[in-house]
Design a protein around this motif. Structure first.
Motif, PDB file in Angstrom:
ATOM      1  N   UNK A  41       0.861  -1.184   0.000  1.00  0.00           N
ATOM      2  CA  UNK A  41       0.000   0.000   0.000  1.00  0.00           C
ATOM      3  C   UNK A  41       0.890   1.223   0.000  1.00  0.00           C
ATOM      4  N   UNK A  42       0.509   2.225  -0.762  1.00  0.00           N
ATOM      5  CA  UNK A  42       1.303   3.449  -0.794  1.00  0.00           C
ATOM      6  C   UNK A  42       0.896   4.323  -1.959  1.00  0.00           C
ATOM      7  N   UNK A  43       0.914   5.609  -1.734  1.00  0.00           N
ATOM      8  CA  UNK A  43       0.627   6.571  -2.792  1.00  0.00           C
ATOM      9  C   UNK A  43       1.943   6.999  -3.439  1.00  0.00           C
ATOM     10  N   UNK A  44       1.937   7.099  -4.757  1.00  0.00           N
ATOM     11  CA  UNK A  44       3.137   7.468  -5.501  1.00  0.00           C
ATOM     12  C   UNK A  44       3.105   8.933  -5.901  1.00  0.00           C
ATOM     13  N   UNK A  45       4.224   9.606  -5.722  1.00  0.00           N
ATOM     14  CA  UNK A  45       4.373  10.934  -6.305  1.00  0.00           C
ATOM     15  C   UNK A  45       4.844  10.770  -7.747  1.00  0.00           C
ATOM     16  N   UNK A  46       4.868  11.849  -8.497  1.00  0.00           N
ATOM     17  CA  UNK A  46       5.290  11.760  -9.892  1.00  0.00           C
ATOM     18  C   UNK A  46       6.766  11.414 -10.023  1.00  0.00           C
ATOM     19  N   UNK A  47       7.532  11.610  -8.965  1.00  0.00           N
ATOM     20  CA  UNK A  47       8.951  11.253  -8.997  1.00  0.00           C
ATOM     21  C   UNK A  47       9.202   9.805  -8.614  1.00  0.00           C
ATOM     22  N   UNK A  48       8.184   9.115  -8.138  1.00  0.00           N
ATOM     23  CA  UNK A  48       8.342   7.744  -7.675  1.00  0.00           C
ATOM     24  C   UNK A  48       8.486   7.621  -6.170  1.00  0.00           C
ATOM     25  N   UNK A  49       8.566   8.743  -5.468  1.00  0.00           N
ATOM     26  CA  UNK A  49       8.645   8.695  -4.006  1.00  0.00           C
ATOM     27  C   UNK A  49       7.297   8.231  -3.430  1.00  0.00           C
ATOM     28  N   UNK A  50       7.363   7.530  -2.299  1.00  0.00           N
ATOM     29  CA  UNK A  50       6.156   7.001  -1.665  1.00  0.00           C
ATOM     30  C   UNK A  50       5.658   7.953  -0.589  1.00  0.00           C
ATOM     31  N   UNK A  51       4.351   8.156  -0.565  1.00  0.00           N
ATOM     32  CA  UNK A  51       3.721   9.026   0.413  1.00  0.00           C
ATOM     33  C   UNK A  51       2.839   8.206   1.344  1.00  0.00           C
ATOM     34  N   UNK A  52       2.690   8.647   2.618  1.00  0.00           N
ATOM     35  CA  UNK A  52       1.897   7.871   3.587  1.00  0.00           C
ATOM     36  C   UNK A  52       0.433   7.758   3.169  1.00  0.00           C
ATOM     37  N   UNK A  53      -0.197   6.710   3.665  1.00  0.00           N
ATOM     38  CA  UNK A  53      -1.630   6.491   3.452  1.00  0.00           C
ATOM     39  C   UNK A  53      -2.280   6.273   4.810  1.00  0.00           C
ATOM     40  N   UNK A  54      -3.544   6.586   4.914  1.00  0.00           N
ATOM     41  CA  UNK A  54      -4.243   6.388   6.180  1.00  0.00           C
ATOM     42  C   UNK A  54      -4.644   4.921   6.319  1.00  0.00           C
ATOM     43  N   UNK A  55      -4.875   4.510   7.567  1.00  0.00           N
ATOM     44  CA  UNK A  55      -5.368   3.158   7.833  1.00  0.00           C
ATOM     45  C   UNK A  55      -4.304   2.083   7.886  1.00  0.00           C
ATOM     46  N   UNK A  56      -3.018   2.463   7.982  1.00  0.00           N
ATOM     47  CA  UNK A  56      -1.966   1.448   7.999  1.00  0.00           C
ATOM     48  C   UNK A  56      -2.065   0.564   9.241  1.00  0.00           C
ATOM     49  N   UNK A  57      -2.307   1.173  10.402  1.00  0.00           N
ATOM     50  CA  UNK A  57      -2.402   0.374  11.625  1.00  0.00           C
ATOM     51  C   UNK A  57      -3.646  -0.512  11.606  1.00  0.00           C
ATOM     52  N   UNK A  58      -4.744  -0.007  11.056  1.00  0.00           N
ATOM     53  CA  UNK A  58      -5.948  -0.819  10.932  1.00  0.00           C
ATOM     54  C   UNK A  58      -5.708  -2.022  10.020  1.00  0.00           C
ATOM     55  N   UNK A  59      -4.915  -1.830   8.969  1.00  0.00           N
ATOM     56  CA  UNK A  59      -4.577  -2.934   8.073  1.00  0.00           C
ATOM     57  C   UNK A  59      -3.757  -3.996   8.800  1.00  0.00           C
ATOM     58  N   UNK A  60      -2.759  -3.564   9.560  1.00  0.00           N
ATOM     59  CA  UNK A  60      -1.928  -4.520  10.297  1.00  0.00           C
ATOM     60  C   UNK A  60      -2.743  -5.259  11.355  1.00  0.00           C
ATOM     61  N   UNK A  61      -3.666  -4.549  12.017  1.00  0.00           N
ATOM     62  CA  UNK A  61      -4.505  -5.193  13.024  1.00  0.00           C
ATOM     63  C   UNK A  61      -5.439  -6.213  12.392  1.00  0.00           C
ATOM     64  N   UNK A  62      -5.952  -5.909  11.195  1.00  0.00           N
ATOM     65  CA  UNK A  62      -6.812  -6.866  10.491  1.00  0.00           C
ATOM     66  C   UNK A  62      -6.039  -8.130  10.138  1.00  0.00           C
ATOM     67  N   UNK A  63      -4.782  -7.980   9.711  1.00  0.00           N
ATOM     68  CA  UNK A  63      -3.946  -9.148   9.437  1.00  0.00           C
ATOM     69  C   UNK A  63      -3.773 -10.015  10.680  1.00  0.00           C
ATOM     70  N   UNK A  64      -3.556  -9.367  11.827  1.00  0.00           N
ATOM     71  CA  UNK A  64      -3.382 -10.113  13.073  1.00  0.00           C
ATOM     72  C   UNK A  64      -4.653 -10.847  13.454  1.00  0.00           C
ATOM     73  N   UNK A  65      -5.794 -10.181  13.348  1.00  0.00           N
ATOM     74  CA  UNK A  65      -7.056 -10.816  13.730  1.00  0.00           C
ATOM     75  C   UNK A  65      -7.422 -11.959  12.791  1.00  0.00           C
ATOM     76  N   UNK A  66      -7.042 -11.853  11.527  1.00  0.00           N
ATOM     77  CA  UNK A  66      -7.328 -12.907  10.565  1.00  0.00           C
ATOM     78  C   UNK A  66      -6.248 -13.979  10.548  1.00  0.00           C
ATOM     79  N   UNK A  67      -5.239 -13.814  11.421  1.00  0.00           N
ATOM     80  CA  UNK A  67      -4.148 -14.782  11.565  1.00  0.00           C
ATOM     81  C   UNK A  67      -3.434 -15.043  10.244  1.00  0.00           C
ATOM     82  N   UNK A  68      -3.186 -13.959   9.510  1.00  0.00           N
ATOM     83  CA  UNK A  68      -2.440 -14.054   8.271  1.00  0.00           C
ATOM     84  C   UNK A  68      -1.008 -13.582   8.504  1.00  0.00           C
ATOM     85  N   UNK A  69      -0.078 -14.165   7.761  1.00  0.00           N
ATOM     86  CA  UNK A  69       1.345 -13.921   8.014  1.00  0.00           C
ATOM     87  C   UNK A  69       2.012 -13.075   6.932  1.00  0.00           C
TER      88      UNK A  69
END
Length: 524
Positions: A108-136
């Motif tokens: 997950x990540x937003x791209x600038x026109x130079x190729x640099x990565x910009x933050x996205x919202x919901x990163x911690x929620x995504x990681x928590x969902x992985x933990x609850x779904x027991x995915x590795x």
């Protein structure tokens, strides 16, 4: 024809359902088509991805027919979080990176026109969902988002600053594990030092606890209001403070979060995940009780959440914390009535035509209001100029069912100037919090939940009323005309008062004190 599959995730409540980014390159007229119920900002990824790949010195297959599908097709997708997986899918489908190495990662990540990565919202929620779904699966995220997701203990998170940082790890002879161990992976053409320096494994570093929080000692006098806040903190009860302007209601409310017990690991993660969904997560606030104080012009959607896709409102942002509603009668009636369900159930369900999202909303309501339009009904400091009819209409802006759901109603009287200046400093927040923790722990050991959550058979089993206290409660409820809900809530408050006193059973004195916090507003 070439096909690549990249894994990512959408945001829908705390579930963060998985999304497969399918990229297909075919012969034909050059085009770039993006399908899969994508919002406007997702469709704009076509231009960002094209420019990012070219400006990074990589090859964009502009002579091919590119089709990108975000599956499942009936799940709404928003934000720029799919830029990175779309770009990697194009590079994998065109043979510039090894598609087989991507299967154990989610991106997950937003791209600038130079190729640099910009933050996205919901990163911690995504990681928590992985933990609850027991995915590795390991997460690959931009700076800021990666540090946020790393707060989930079981999450394997890698941070990349640039598109080339990610590309360098997935060449035919590159290994992300080796790169994490300190080995320098092979770099793509024109990558320079970017691929070696910009990729690293992220672990969370808990910040130092904040020590400059407002202290209850700053509030002079108001012993009854402070006692009510202590009871509310110990039993997770809601509280309504009624008093004239300048009597200290807002000061008391702002110090209430400092009286609550420390957050458990589960509470801290869930609260941080909701803040992450709204883009409000701050590492400095880790394990601190949230405090939400919306303005009285807030709409019902701002309070309970909404939008498409649904986003959490203030009641969810205050999950496991404090929701402070100042000038309560000035809120729109529809906004206040929307609080009924979360006050009872501790969650809010937002249903739309295309999707349904559920957000937790187990908050403690602290509300403040003036007793009348001019604010001085019953004041000892200044005469009120409102008629009884005006006072009645003003207080009627708050419905009876909503008042019935607030456990404690307390008067915060204005102190004369001499009494205010000469009043000694009271107890500090830490001293009160110590008693609150002891009472809350007693309740948790007895019944596994705060007293406010007791319902049905559990309420009957754990009240432990003395016979005299039960008889007293019956007489009070009949004489004062309480509803069944008001009676039960008074008994829950009495249970908390008994816990603060270290008593295993509820005595008549505990019921009598609890009764003082159910008075009618017109008696102010």
């Amino acid at each position: 024809m070439s096909l690549a599959l990249i894994q990512s995730r959408a945001l829908l409540g705390l579930e963060a359902p998985g999304v497969t980014v399918e990229v297909h390159l075919a012969n034909g007229l050059p085009s770039f088509t993006l399908v899969g119920l994508a919002d406007v900002e997702v469709k704009e990824a076509r231009e960002r991805v094209r420019a990012a790949i070219l400006n990074a010195g990589l090859e964009f297959p502009s002579n091919r027919r590119i089709t990108v599908n975000l599956a499942p097709a009936d799940l709404p997708k928003d934000s720029g979080r799919f830029d990175l997986p779309i770009a990697l899918g194009i590079l994998a489908a065109s043979g510039q990176i090894d598609a087989r190495r991507l299967k154990d990662f989610e991106f997950a990540g937003e791209l600038s026109l130079t190729g640099a990565l910009r933050p996205v919202r919901g990163a911690l929620a995504t990681a928590l969902a992985l933990q609850r779904q027991q995915q590795t699966a390991a997460l690959v995220l931009p700076p800021g988002s990666a540090q946020e997701a790393a707060f989930v203990p079981s999450a394997q998170v890698f941070c990349a600053h640039h598109l080339l940082d990610v590309v360098a790890q997935f060449l035919a002879h590159a290994s992300p594990v080796a790169a994490d161990a300190g080995e320098t992976p092979a770099a793509p053409p024109d990558a320079g030092a970017c691929g070696a320096a910009g990729w690293h494994r992220v672990t969370a570093t808990p910040p130092a606890p904040v020590t400059d929080a407002p202290d209850l000692r700053d509030v002079r006098g108001q012993a009854q209001a402070k006692r009510a806040l202590e009871i509310a903190a110990a039993g997770a009860h809601g509280v309504l403070m009624v008093g004239p302007p300048g009597s200290g209601k807002s000061m008391l409310a702002q110090r209430f979060a400092g009286l609550l017990p420390p957050m458990t690991d589960g509470e801290a993660l869930e609260t941080a995940a909701i803040a992450s969904l709204g883009g409000r997560f701050s590492p400095e606030r880790w394990r601190q009780r949230p405090f939400a104080g919306p303005h009285h012009t807030a709409s019902p959607v701002a309070l309970v959440g909404g939008g498409s896709p649904p986003r959490p409102g203030e009641v969810s942002q205050a999950h496991h914390g404090v929701l402070f509603l100042d000038e309560l009668p000035e809120f729109a009636r529809s906004a206040l009535e929307a609080l009924r369900e979360p006050l009872e159930t501790g969650c809010i369900t937002i249903a739309r035509a295309a999707q349904r999202a559920e957000f937790p909303a187990r908050f403690q309501l602290v509300a403040a209001m003036n007793p009348c339009p001019c604010g001085y009904w019953g004041s000892r400091v200044r005469a009120c100029r409102c008629t009884p009819d005006q006072v009645s209409r003003y207080q009627a802006r708050i419905s009876g069912p909503l008042l019935d759901r607030i456990d404690l109603h307390v008067e915060v009287a204005a102190l004369p100037a001499q009494e205010l200046l000469e009043a000694p400093g009271g107890e500090s927040s830490s001293e009160v919090r110590a008693r609150v923790e002891e009472a809350r722990n007693a309740a948790m050991q007895r019944q596994g939940m705060p007293n406010h959550l007791l319902q049905g058979a559990l309420l009957d089993a754990h009240l432990q009323l003395q016979p005299e206290a039960l008889q007293f409660a019956h007489k009070a409820a009949a004489k004062l005309g309480w509803s069944a809900r008001a009676t039960h809530r008074t008994l829950k408050v009495a249970r908390t008062i008994a816990d603060l006193a270290g008593s295993t059973a509820i005595a008549p004195v505990h019921v009598a004190e609890a009764m003082q916090y159910r008075r009618a507003l017109m008696q102010a």
